[in-house]
Design an enzyme around this catalytic site. Structure first.
Site, PDB file in Angstrom:
ATOM      1  N   ASP A  52      19.462  16.483  17.073  1.00 20.89           N
ATOM      2  CA  ASP A  52      20.366  15.619  17.847  1.00 20.89           C
ATOM      3  C   ASP A  52      21.797  15.852  17.352  1.00 20.89           C
ATOM      4  OD1 ASP A  52      21.630  13.636  19.218  1.00 20.89           O
ATOM      5  OD2 ASP A  52      20.398  11.980  18.476  1.00 20.89           O
ATOM      6  N   ASP A  58      22.640  17.134  24.516  1.00 20.81           N
ATOM      7  CA  ASP A  58      22.911  17.269  23.082  1.00 20.81           C
ATOM      8  C   ASP A  58      21.680  17.035  22.213  1.00 20.81           C
ATOM      9  OD1 ASP A  58      22.730  14.620  23.659  1.00 20.81           O
ATOM     10  OD2 ASP A  58      24.437  13.987  22.476  1.00 20.81           O
ATOM     11  N   GLU A  59      20.502  17.203  22.800  1.00 19.14           N
ATOM     12  CA  GLU A  59      19.266  17.014  22.032  1.00 19.14           C
ATOM     13  C   GLU A  59      18.246  18.100  22.387  1.00 19.14           C
ATOM     14  OE1 GLU A  59      17.775  12.787  21.806  1.00 19.14           O
ATOM     15  OE2 GLU A  59      19.486  12.512  23.118  1.00 19.14           O
TER      16      GLU A  59
END
Lengths: 384, 103
Positions: A6, A102-103
């Site tokens: 993350d 974003d993960e």
């Protein structure tokens, strides 16, 4: 084991890497280039220290921290950097999935030592992109995602059979992905306060109190299957776009223009995936009406922006003759099916050719290069 | 795989434009000449000329790409020591532009 990677305050960290003057300063990234009338997309850790977080209005954020730095979101660069990180992670050869911009989740086998490998990934991300990431490691995707939140920023957390209950007991149940305010309240009323309380509940208990979602939650928490089982097809269930206006307005032409723009954006994505949608959902939000959503199913599926817009207007007509004040709005299409139909009538063929040509032009010169005239009205916010 | 239909591109309303009112960016969008040093397959801008003034680049703070239709823009944020600029090279027009003064 699953590694959940993350990125820490992704958009804000990129902006701080681009502009060294912003490093170690409270910074927000706004969804549009309007410091006073936008929504916080991302906040740097220095801004988070003031209680600022994503989803907050920029006006509220500025009240909490008057010397807050502001940068408008630059979607293109975030997408590119996200794709580069994905490609870099792919290079390790493990099974990998995007969970959001974003993960990322990676299913690693016993050939690597998880913590050492996580540290290696963090170092590589920092070296190549000058930003940090937190990594959660656990037996399944839901626990790995939870673990990634435990040692932010730039941390690593490992949930193993030996420390699982000890750690889960320290974490509030609301930290679990999918447990929002409403579910959190239901669980709290049932005496489920921590993640451990939830983990120890039976499948029957969760199904009785939360329905099918509760049963799925139980399966996800206890799953030994590392990745969430893939859906039978990768076809999405719905396609939607929404937008928050700088301020509330009741100018009908302006609101209709926004409905048309959102309808066109949805339609373009449907066409790109060769899908038709037979259900349109319109959502409006305003200071007087609160949230108002309605949907309608139609006999014929469509991926034509004009038709989706007309269908949205039919739904909007139910609100009444007077346009209420609108601050945010959204158009979503569901009931998606593969487009297997050939146009029968000359008019349909002409329309399809027109849409194909528009898509080609936008594909070559960039999205929004050509659009229906009414959309021009969205460029200027009316005074009332 | 979790959320297998996720695509980062689909998450963004890329062609939503601004609805008037205040803007904070200092967009320039002017064609410029750039002196570039190529090393290890990477382009490193060293100097640019804008309005007949030479700006020596002291540091490239970041590099990324953006797409506009079929065009790829190679973007650099560059520092002259005094100011920070965004410059870009277009894969279609094969030209450099000064996009904006960042700070």
């Amino acid at each position: 084991m699953i590694l959940h990677i993350d990125m820490d305050a992704f958009f804000a960290s990129i902006e701080q890497a681009i502009n060294p003057r912003l490093k170690e300063k409270p910074l927000i990234v706004g969804s549009r280039d309007n410091r006073m009338h936008t929504v916080v997309c991302a906040a740097s850790y220095e801004a988070k220290a003031y209680g600022i977080d994503s989803g907050m209005s920029s006006r509220d954020a500025l009240q909490l921290c008057p010397n807050l730095e502001f940068v408008p979101a630059q979607q293109g660069r975030y997408i590119w950097i996200s794709e580069q990180i994905f490609r870099m992670l792919e290079g390790y050869g493990f099974s990998l999935a995007y969970t959001s911009i974003d993960e990322f989740q990676m299913d690693i086998n016993d050939s690597v030592e998880p913590q050492k490998f996580a540290r290696q990934i963090q170092e590589r991300i920092y070296a190549d992109f000058h930003i940090t990431a937190s990594v959660g490691i656990a037996k399944n995707w839901l626990l790995a995602k939870l673990a990634s939140k435990l040692n932010k920023p730039n941390g690593i957390a490992v949930l193993t059979d030996t420390n699982l209950t000890e750690i889960l007991d320290l974490v509030a149940v609301g930290k679990i992905c999918g447990v929002g305010k409403k579910t959190g309240q239901i669980l709290s009323d049932l005496g489920v306060k921590t993640c451990l309380d939830l983990y120890l509940k039976s499948a029957d208990f969760l199904e009785q109190n939360l329905g099918k979602y509760g049963f799925n939650l139980y399966l996800s928490l206890h799953s030994q299957e590392r990745f969430e089982p893939a859906e039978e097809e990768s076809r999405p269930k719905s396609v939607g776009h929404s937008y928050t206006l700088p301020r509330a307005t009741q100018t009908p032409g302006f609101i209709r223009a926004w409905v048309r723009l959102l309808s066109e954006m949805v339609a373009q994505r449907l066409r790109a995936q060769n899908l038709l949608a037979d259900t349109v959902h319109l959502w409006l939000n305003g200071p007087e009406m609160g949230n108002l959503g309605a949907q309608k199913a139609f006999h014929e599926g469509s991926n034509d922006g004009y038709q989706i817009y007309q269908r949205s207007l039919k739904i909007m007509a139910k609100i009444g003759p007077k346009m209420p004040k609108v601050r945010a709005l959204g158009v979503t299409c569901s009931g998606l099916l593969p487009n297997r139909y050939l146009p029968l009538f000359e008019e349909q063929k002409r329309r399809e050719d027109l849409l194909k040509t528009i898509d080609k032009i936008n594909g070559r010169f960039g999205e929004g290069s050509i659009y229906p005239g009414i959309i021009g009205l969205t460029k200027r916010m009316p005074r009332i | 795989m979790p959320y297998s239909s996720f695509s980062p591109k689909a998450r963004w309303d890329r062609h939503i434009h601004e609805t008037g009112e205040e803007k904070s960016s200092t967009a320039i969008g002017r064609r410029i000449e750039v002196l570039v040093w190529f090393k290890n397959t990477r382009a490193n801008p060293r100097l640019f000329i804008w309005n007949n003034n030479k700006y020596k680049i002291k540091e490239i703070t970041y590099y990324w790409q953006e797409r506009r239709g079929q065009e790829t823009l190679h973007c650099f944020s560059v520092s002259t020591g005094l100011d920070l600029y965004q410059i870009s090279f277009s894969s279609v027009s094969l030209s450099w532009r000064l996009d904006k003064v960042i700070s």
